[in-house]
Design an enzyme around this catalytic site. Structure first.
Site, PDB file in Angstrom:
ATOM      1  CB  SER A 142      -0.887   0.011   1.254  1.00 37.09           C
ATOM      2  OG  SER A 142      -1.544   1.253   1.407  1.00 37.09           O
ATOM      3  CE1 TYR A 156      -3.547  -2.608   5.507  1.00 35.85           C
ATOM      4  CE2 TYR A 156      -3.072  -0.383   4.756  1.00 35.85           C
ATOM      5  CZ  TYR A 156      -3.440  -1.684   4.484  1.00 35.85           C
ATOM      6  OH  TYR A 156      -3.702  -2.052   3.182  1.00 35.85           O
TER       7      TYR A 156
END
Length: 247
Positions: A142, A156
């Site tokens: 990501s 995350y």
């Protein structure tokens, strides 16, 4: 192209589109899911509609026992030639100091340990060191890994940075053994990921502010993943490919 690919988290979002596009590219597909077997079977039917074999396998990728069983089941379709590490969790959006330790542990278990377990199992099947014929691995990371996701998901973002490090390192370890290892780094993608994390308006709110003025579709991310899986990317390994609309 022919071969077998395991797609973790293949029952929805980007994973579902990877399964369908991989089938169109000639792969038989193992659709991994954590809980929604009905959704996984619907994806499997999309694969079969293109004349390819499909198998759905329920497995928590953070469980060594589940991962072992999933890779064993995949062998029923033929030799493994591809792996897409797409499964991931995030927890609710909050500042780092507001998150609880259990949420962070779960994110690290799935997003980091789960990726490690699947990478290890794939290398043991695909690498020439173990008698394999080679293959391709694509990890889904990501842009949060470089942006940090402040105010939402710093933990995350850290998990995805770990995935990028594993991508770089493993690519070097197995480059001479017929295995390519790359990652795709999506930005904002229009999936139910955001609603699951408790921010259902996130795509509508942030999309217009991005350089391209919108979020990506799951299919746009899947195109990059399947290219990296394929022989068309035969000299690409150790790459982190951003699919983030210039973000």
């Amino acid at each position: 192209m022919s071969g077998v690919v395991i797609v973790t988290g293949g029952s929805r979002g980007v994973g579902a589109e990877v399964c369908a596009l991989a089938a169109a590219d000639g792969f038989d597909v193992v659709v991994n899911y954590a809980s929604d077997g009905e959704a996984a079977e619907a994806v499997a039917e999309r694969v079969r509609a293109q004349g390819r074999q499909a198998l759905t396998v329920r497995a928590d990728v953070s469980s060594e026992e589940d991962v072992t069983a999933m890779f064993a089941a995949a062998a029923s379709l033929g030799p493994l030639t591809g792996l897409v590490n797409n499964a991931g969790v995030v927890g609710s959006a909050a500042r780092l100091d507001e998150h609880d330790a259990e949420t962070v542990r779960r994110v690290m278990d799935v997003n980091v340990t789960g990726v490690f377990l699947c990478l290890r199992a794939a290398v043991r099947r695909m690498s020439s060191r173990y008698g394999g014929d080679g293959g391709s691995i694509v990890n889904i990371t990501s842009v949060a890994a470089r942006l940090g996701a402040p105010g939402e998901w710093v933990h995350y973002a850290a998990s995805k940075a770990a995935v990028e490090t594993m991508t770089f390192g493993l690519a070097k370890e197995v480059a001479a053994e017929g295995v390519r290892v790359n990652a795709v780094s999506p930005g904002l993608v229009d999936t139910d990921f955001h609603a699951t994390a408790g921010v259902p308006d996130r795509v509508a709110r942030l999309g217009p502010s991005l350089p391209m003025g919108r979020a990506a579709t799951p299919g746009e991310v899947a195109e990059a993943v399947v290219w990296l899986l394929s022989p068309r990317a035969s000299y690409t390994s150790g790459a982190i490919l951003p699919v983030a609309g210039a973000r």
